[in-house]
Design an enzyme around this catalytic site. Structure first.
Site, short mmCIF file in Angstrom:
data_model
loop_
_atom_site.label_atom_id
_atom_site.label_comp_id
_atom_site.label_asym_id
_atom_site.label_seq_id
_atom_site.Cartn_x
_atom_site.Cartn_y
_atom_site.Cartn_z
CB CYS A 169 -0.94 -0.01 1.19
SG CYS A 169 -1.98 -1.47 1.27
CG HIS A 302 -1.91 4.77 5.55
ND1 HIS A 302 -1.80 4.40 4.23
CD2 HIS A 302 -2.14 3.60 6.24
CE1 HIS A 302 -1.95 3.08 4.12
NE2 HIS A 302 -2.16 2.58 5.32
CD GLU A 313 -1.76 8.36 9.02
OE1 GLU A 313 -1.35 9.15 8.15
OE2 GLU A 313 -2.89 7.86 8.99
CE LYS A 334 -5.17 4.49 2.12
NZ LYS A 334 -4.21 5.61 2.27
CG HIS A 339 -6.36 1.19 1.21
ND1 HIS A 339 -5.34 1.54 0.36
CD2 HIS A 339 -5.74 0.71 2.34
CE1 HIS A 339 -4.17 1.28 0.92
NE2 HIS A 339 -4.40 0.78 2.12
CG PHE A 400 -0.45 -6.02 4.17
CD1 PHE A 400 -1.25 -5.31 5.05
CD2 PHE A 400 -1.02 -7.10 3.50
CE1 PHE A 400 -2.57 -5.66 5.26
CE2 PHE A 400 -2.34 -7.46 3.71
CZ PHE A 400 -3.12 -6.75 4.59
#
Length: 789
Positions: A169, A302, A313, A334, A339, A400
């Site tokens: 991502c 994010h 975050e 997002k 996403h 990830f």
């Protein structure tokens, strides 16, 4: 008129974003994306083109306008690769207003970020295999990250560096950072950079198994958030040097002042809860940009909407920005498009640039009430003016496997980043695992004897890397390996061995740049095949995280304690050399003190089947390029690269120096590679120029040749032209050891250092080429380099 000069550009020059293209659920175009984000218009709605039965949500940020690219690509008549279609449309918009011929094609590069690459093509291949249908050789040629990058480059005739990055991502942001580096270092005059990913039943099944999906549109940072909403799309930006933009009247939208990368080294899916890993990426971006935290006037977060990501975050922002974090507006794109995985960083960078340009922070849609664990200002409700003095913004993307990326964008002309603390780059540790055994000495012995272990399976010559239990046990317990595939196991072992060879202790200044040509195919096969019969109920949450290309890098970082910059490169058979080239540039510019370049590929039934179907690995296919000498192999090579000053400071034994690099692409829709070898010739000449050497200064050439007649002849012709008045020794170890897919360039570099350790043979040129016509050449010198006078 195109600028064609091959002379070195001044390193450290500014990098401008002069155009953008996007295709998202907000509609076609970057303007539609910005207007939707500005209005807080939620384009997360019921999915129309996928069967959503058995899932915990029916919603996503689906592109509902036609993704009709203006340029075509090689494909089966009944199949389209949606991720490539999306990227081609966004790329077309970003290039639409660029005057024809302004950039020489050989100086025009591409960096494409993607999480899932051509997953729909890989899925179609596996589905055909499951029902015993004849394999279509065009499907695997659309499945890998580099295949998508080469598809875009070929469509638009971009013949400079062509690379794919795959930090899940964080891929889109990582791609823009790497693209900016290529421009800043003068390796290209222009770079098209961004990301792409498409929705699929496979991705939905995976996130559903992780219980990450929200039944309602995602509400990042809000106290009532329920999870993330998936999305699809592509975002691309056109990067040029600021002086180039000024000379040609190109209006910058923003400048890429800096970027930072880091590894959490914590968990396969969850972020480090205290935000320390992500905070280091933000700090690195600010250091690179030469900006104090208080200069950041807006953060595009994010902001996924999951219980663990948003607080982590928030903590990272607070750590990195310090007291100014409380008064800095933060919002999540997002919340309006979902996403977009590998495209998220690129799309969000476009929104960040537009926010700077308009001095307006778009809102976080769906935010209804505060969460004590998310204590920042998330711009709820409506867009808000940013402080009039704001000239810098931050865009965060975390992924990830603990891969973190942060971009710092500035208003045009508002800030000049400092000149990096340039340094030479040396190699201090090497590990080689392959069919010939453990170590470079074993590989060199096999080449000298002209024989390596070969298994004959179904008409193929395969070279397998059999790592015995006692070779794994010192580094990984059986319990640790339970949820790891062979890609990760080989990577951890080879990295540990290289670190030991270098006498290096892992810490926050030591990172890992991982490379893989074919990626996590073992995990992909294991995860996808059950879905065909049982649907989402068959999705294994322990396997799904291993299907992303950077998962092995995350396992390496977690098990060995590497917390410095991390990235994952996948450039087909050119991966090994591309990984070293990227790591060398990161080190030279001071992003880290040391990086381990670990390049690994493993053989699976479907990987071998794909090579056979395309004719690369079998002489049974009429007209196949293989000539009977080709062995398809697997393995892992790890090289420890360090800044020379850091290696000297710790008294390290230096094995050699990376002197130069060069990249080019054949970029043709008519063929996979140029039979005259002109792209490879250009890559070699650029590498020599970067090293400050002429052909006569090279003692040996390590060839990419592996037994594919057409490709080998093209390389032979290119080498003959470059060294027409010189006669360096030529080595073709892969004709004996086999073609280890993406590992080949790193393997040849390791052998060049091993065989040249006496330091008497002169610098070596190492060639590496993908089957899609992307070329990377490296110049290295074995032995401890002399200090500059």
């Amino acid at each position: 008129m195109a600028e064609t000069a091959e002379t070195k550009q001044r390193p450290g020059r500014g990098v401008a974003v002069v155009a953008a293209g996007a295709l998202t659920s907000q509609g076609a175009g970057a303007e539609a994306l910005w207007q939707g984000a500005l209005a807080g218009r939620v384009a997360i709605r019921p999915v129309q083109h996928l069967d959503m039965r058995g899932l915990s949500t029916k919603l996503a940020g689906e592109v509902d306008v036609p993704a009709d690219p203006p340029r075509g690509y090689r494909r089966p008549a009944d199949h389209r690769e949606r991720a490539l279609d999306l990227a081609l449309v966004a790329a077309g918009e970003a290039l639409a207003d660029l005057p024809a011929g302004l950039v020489e094609p050989s100086r025009f590069g591409l960096v494409l970020g993607t999480c899932n690459a051509g997953l729909l093509s890989a899925r179609a291949w596996l589905e055909r295999a499951r029902r015993g249908a004849p394999p279509d050789p065009r499907l695997p040629l659309l499945a890998t990250p580099q295949a998508l990058a080469e598809g875009v480059a070929a469509a638009y005739g971009l013949r400079g560096p062509v690379l794919a990055v795959n930090t899940a991502c964080a891929s889109g942001a990582n791609a823009i950072g790497l693209g900016a580096d290529l421009v800043r270092r003068g390796r290209a005059d222009a770079v098209l950079a961004g990301g792409t990913d498409a929705l699929s039943d496979v991705v939905f099944a995976g996130f559903n198994a992780l219980e990450s999906l929200s039944p309602e549109p995602a509400a990042p940072y809000s106290g009532d958030r329920q999870g993330l909403s998936l999305g699809e799309g592509s975002g691309m930006v056109l990067l040029v040097a600021t002086d180039f933009a000024a000379r040609h009247g190109l209006r910058p939208l923003a400048e890429v002042a800096g970027y930072g990368l880091s590894a959490d080294g914590y968990h396969v899916t969850a972020p480090r809860p205290d935000g320390s890993g992500a905070a280091e990426a933000i700090r690195g971006a600010l250091r690179h940009a030469g900006l104090p935290p208080e200069r950041v006037g807006y953060v595009n977060g994010h902001g996924t909407g999951t219980p663990k990501n948003d607080p982590a975050e928030s903590a990272a922002i607070a750590r990195a920005l310090g007291p100014s974090a409380a008064r800095t507006p933060v919002s999540s794109t997002k919340s309006v498009v979902g996403h977009l995985l590998g495209a998220a960083g690129a799309v969000e960078a476009i929104v960040t640039a537009r926010a700077l340009d308009a001095r307006t922070a778009p809102p976080t849609a769906g935010y209804t009430r505060p969460d004590p664990d998310c204590p920042l200002d998330y711009v709820p409700g409506h867009a808000r003016p940013i402080d009039a003095g704001t000239d810098a913004a931050l865009s965060n993307n975390f992924a990830f496997a603990g891969a973190n990326a942060a971009l710092v964008l500035t208003r045009p002309g508002a800030h000049t980043p400092p000149e990096p603390d340039w340094d030479r780059v040396v190699v201090t540790g090497v590990s080689v695992l392959g069919p010939a055994g453990d170590g470079a000495e074993a590989a060199e012995r096999a080449v000298r004897d002209g024989r390596a272990p070969v298994h004959h399976e179904a008409g193929l010559r395969l070279g397998r890397a059999d790592l015995p239990e006692d070779g794994i046990a010192p580094y990984l317990t059986r319990r640790q390996r339970r949820r790891m595939d062979r890609l990760a196991v080989l990577s951890v072992v080879s990295t540990a061995k290289a670190l030991a060879d270098a006498g290096l202790t892992a810490d926050e200044r030591v990172g890992v740049v991982f490379g893989t040509g074919t990626g996590p195919m073992e995990a992909m096969e294991k995860f996808v095949l059950p879905l065909f019969d049982e649907g989402p109920a068959a999705a294994d949450p322990s396997v799904f995280p291993n299907t992303v290309y950077n998962q092995a890098a995350g396992q390496v970082a977690t098990h060995l304690g590497l917390r410095g910059p991390t990235s994952t490169v996948s450039a087909g058979h050119a991966t090994g050399a591309a990984t070293v080239a990227y790591a060398a540039d990161l080190l030279s510019a001071g992003h880290a003190d040391a990086l381990v370049c670990t390049v690994t590929d493993t053989l699976t039934e479907q990987v071998a089947r794909a090579y056979a179907a395309t004719g690369a690995a079998s002489t049974r296919v009429p007209g196949a390029p293989a000539d009977g000498r080709f062995t398809l192999a697997e393995g892992s090579v790890a090289l420890v690269l360090e800044r020379l000053s850091a290696a000297r400071a710790r008294g390290a034994t230096v094995l050699g120096e990376v002197l130069g690099q060069g990249m080019a692409s054949d970029a043709s829709r008519a063929r996979l590679w140029d039979p005259r070898g002109r792209g490879l010739e250009l890559a070699m000449r650029r590498a020599l120029d970067d090293a400050g050497l002429g052909p006569e200064g090279v003692g040996e050439v390590w060839l990419s040749a592996a037994g594919l007649t057409a490709a080998d002849r093209a390389e032979e012709a290119a080498v003959a032209r470059v060294f027409d008045t010189a006669d360096p020794a030529r080595h073709a170890p892969k004709t004996v050891l086999g073609e280890p897919m993406g590992v080949g360039g790193a393997l040849c570099l390791a052998l060049a250092l091993w065989t040249g350790r006496s330091g008497t043979g002169g610098p070596a040129l190492v060639n590496s080429s993908s089957l899609g016509g992307s070329h990377v050449s490296l110049v290295v010198a074995a032995g401890d380099p002399k200090e500059e006078s």
